[in-house]
Scaffold this active site. Sequence first.
Site, mmCIF file in Angstrom:
data_model
loop_
_atom_site.group_PDB
_atom_site.id
_atom_site.type_symbol
_atom_site.label_atom_id
_atom_site.label_comp_id
_atom_site.label_asym_id
_atom_site.label_seq_id
_atom_site.Cartn_x
_atom_site.Cartn_y
_atom_site.Cartn_z
ATOM 1 N N CYS A 97 0.793 -1.104 0.072
ATOM 2 C CA CYS A 97 -0.095 -0.083 -0.049
ATOM 3 C C CYS A 97 0.887 1.210 -0.059
ATOM 4 O O CYS A 97 1.751 1.320 0.716
ATOM 5 C CB CYS A 97 -1.137 -0.134 0.970
ATOM 6 N N HIS A 396 -25.396 1.126 20.366
ATOM 7 C CA HIS A 396 -25.574 2.307 19.288
ATOM 8 C C HIS A 396 -24.526 2.076 18.107
ATOM 9 O O HIS A 396 -24.783 1.947 17.183
ATOM 10 C CB HIS A 396 -25.897 3.455 19.968
ATOM 11 N N GLU A 397 -23.044 2.190 18.783
ATOM 12 C CA GLU A 397 -22.150 2.197 17.728
ATOM 13 C C GLU A 397 -21.914 0.943 16.933
ATOM 14 O O GLU A 397 -21.632 0.579 15.908
ATOM 15 C CB GLU A 397 -21.077 2.417 18.606
ATOM 16 N N HIS A 400 -24.133 0.677 14.352
ATOM 17 C CA HIS A 400 -23.621 1.244 12.902
ATOM 18 C C HIS A 400 -23.112 0.240 12.348
ATOM 19 O O HIS A 400 -22.917 0.093 10.989
ATOM 20 C CB HIS A 400 -22.891 2.791 13.363
ATOM 21 N N HIS A 406 -29.298 6.618 11.815
ATOM 22 C CA HIS A 406 -29.938 7.038 13.088
ATOM 23 C C HIS A 406 -31.495 7.036 12.800
ATOM 24 O O HIS A 406 -31.993 7.170 11.813
ATOM 25 C CB HIS A 406 -29.354 8.594 13.490
#
Length: 638
Positions: A97, A396-397, A400, A406
Amino acid sequence: MSLATRRFGAAAALLVAACVLCTAPAWAQNETTGTGMVKTKSAFRWIRPPPARPPPFRRPPPAQTPYVHKVEYTELQILCPQTIDSVTGYPMDDPRCNVPRATVAAGEEALTIRNEFELLNGDVLNVTLEEVDTPENPSRRRLLSIIREEQRTGRVLLATSAELPTPTFRLKSLKSILKGSQKEIYAGKPIDLRTIVYIMDFSSCKLSGWSAPATLTPEKVTSDMLRGASAPTNNLANYYGACSYEKTLFNPDNFLVLGPVPVPCIGGVTPPPRPPRPPRPPPRAGSTISSLSRRNDTYDDWWDLSKYCTASEQQAWERAAEAYAQAIVAQDPNSATGKKLQGILQWRERRRNIYILPPGVKCSWSGYADVTCTSATCSAYVRGYSDTNAMQVIMHEAMHNYGLEHAGRGTLEYGDATDVMGDFNKAGKGLLCPNAPNMYRIGWAKPINEPGVAPFQNATGAWGNLTAANFTTDPWIRGLVIPAQGTRDDNMIVVNVGAQSTRDGAMKATGAQAYYFSYRIKNTTAGGYDSGLTLDFHKKVLVHAYNGIQSERVFGFKSNLLDWGPNFQSRSNTWTSPFLAYNNGLGGGVRLVVQSTSDTQAVVDICRISENGKELSCDDGIDNDCDGLQDNEDPDCQ
């Protein structure tokens, strides 16, 4: 056409280029072309709300929520693609990379690029990046981003003083090389997550609040996250298992907590061989510029945890954590812990890494996570660890990582208090499972099956997915039963009268909207499904709008809580949608009538409105305005 030209127009691009050539140092035009991996990340934070009324006042203000959600930002990063070390079997950055680890867009611009090019986390791209030497005015850029996002979504992004991350490189072009496969939608086989939680320690910075708290031990975090006698009722294993009906597993055999993980406060990554470049040292002491390029002849990337919270610092955390875990395996590979940890590290499908950061870290957000997870690893970060809401923040995370957006209500980005992806601040130690659209999006739930089908069957739920075709002979469908969401996984009714059918590629009217009807019950059993639901939504039929589908590559759709009843905003047991003008037999409106509710189900009637406001066709034997009266029975026809 390049991204710069698309954004600013050819004339503006030429003018900017001319100005840069005249005024910028030689290294400002450095470009890098190579292969990179894209990551979209979402951040939020807590703030204290303003007083209910300004002082002075004789009586204290009414009790209010101590903290509220604030939208922080979405960020698009280009990182090195991941490959697998042929010796250890561990994921690693591709040694070939040559692209920098960098933020290339933030806010609305990040969402626009992601949506336009349908980018999923882990996608491998050929990119051309141009170094950014002078950052834009951050307050102006943040204001523009907020305005664009509000215009796009119709939601109010609550004002915040935090600046958007300044892109360190400008994305000039990109071409997809390899798209990651969808991995986070239930398709009949339980998803068994592999997870490592890292407790991070930045005490090398010699700053207050930068050490891992002495009370935050691997044993405590393990106890908090796994099911057990001493675990909080909203432990992560219970959250996943209950809300998914055990379709997603948080198995203790595939979970470990490690740390504290020490990270050098300042450091750098040695660059691979490449042509000489003009020197670009780290900013001078006291500099507020946090995001100029971190590449020079000395370093391929450098970080300073005491000042910044950019992609470079985040990559430093992750490298240190992986090295820490691999060192544990190397010390005793034949021990039970060594074998277990090695198995998790070598897992190549969506390994979750959760990083618990010291509370004093230089990050404006409270939680920050990859949105979707298709690469070998994906990340979620939380700043600090509170016994009050740690599991809500982490869940919550983590969702995701599943790709969920949301959960809003009207103009409020986090306004849906029936979903952990919305306002979970009042959920306490209970479980606040996702709303019906989000449950459908990831395959945890589906529309109702035909009456008589037992719970938790493989049936698709097509019976409760209604379109215009379901209302051709009679506008009313009566006596539909919506089970409480926690009782079975076929638990919603979806109605879209602007769609011809549910078939892929079926005709849809412009502006067609799907409505989701679900029924929620507050569970009084600690740790039970929806035990974190507030009484405002107990025994209520919820109405959501959502046009997304079960695909991680369909972007830009967020669930919107419209209303809940039997006592809807109409102050009756009836909810009525906006009317969509008829087009080729598609369109009209939807009327929902709640007939009864109980501890286990709601019974509803649904009608398709074909004439808006009043009955006009008085001799067709149809209740066209869905007021319950046909033709001459309707006062409109008298």
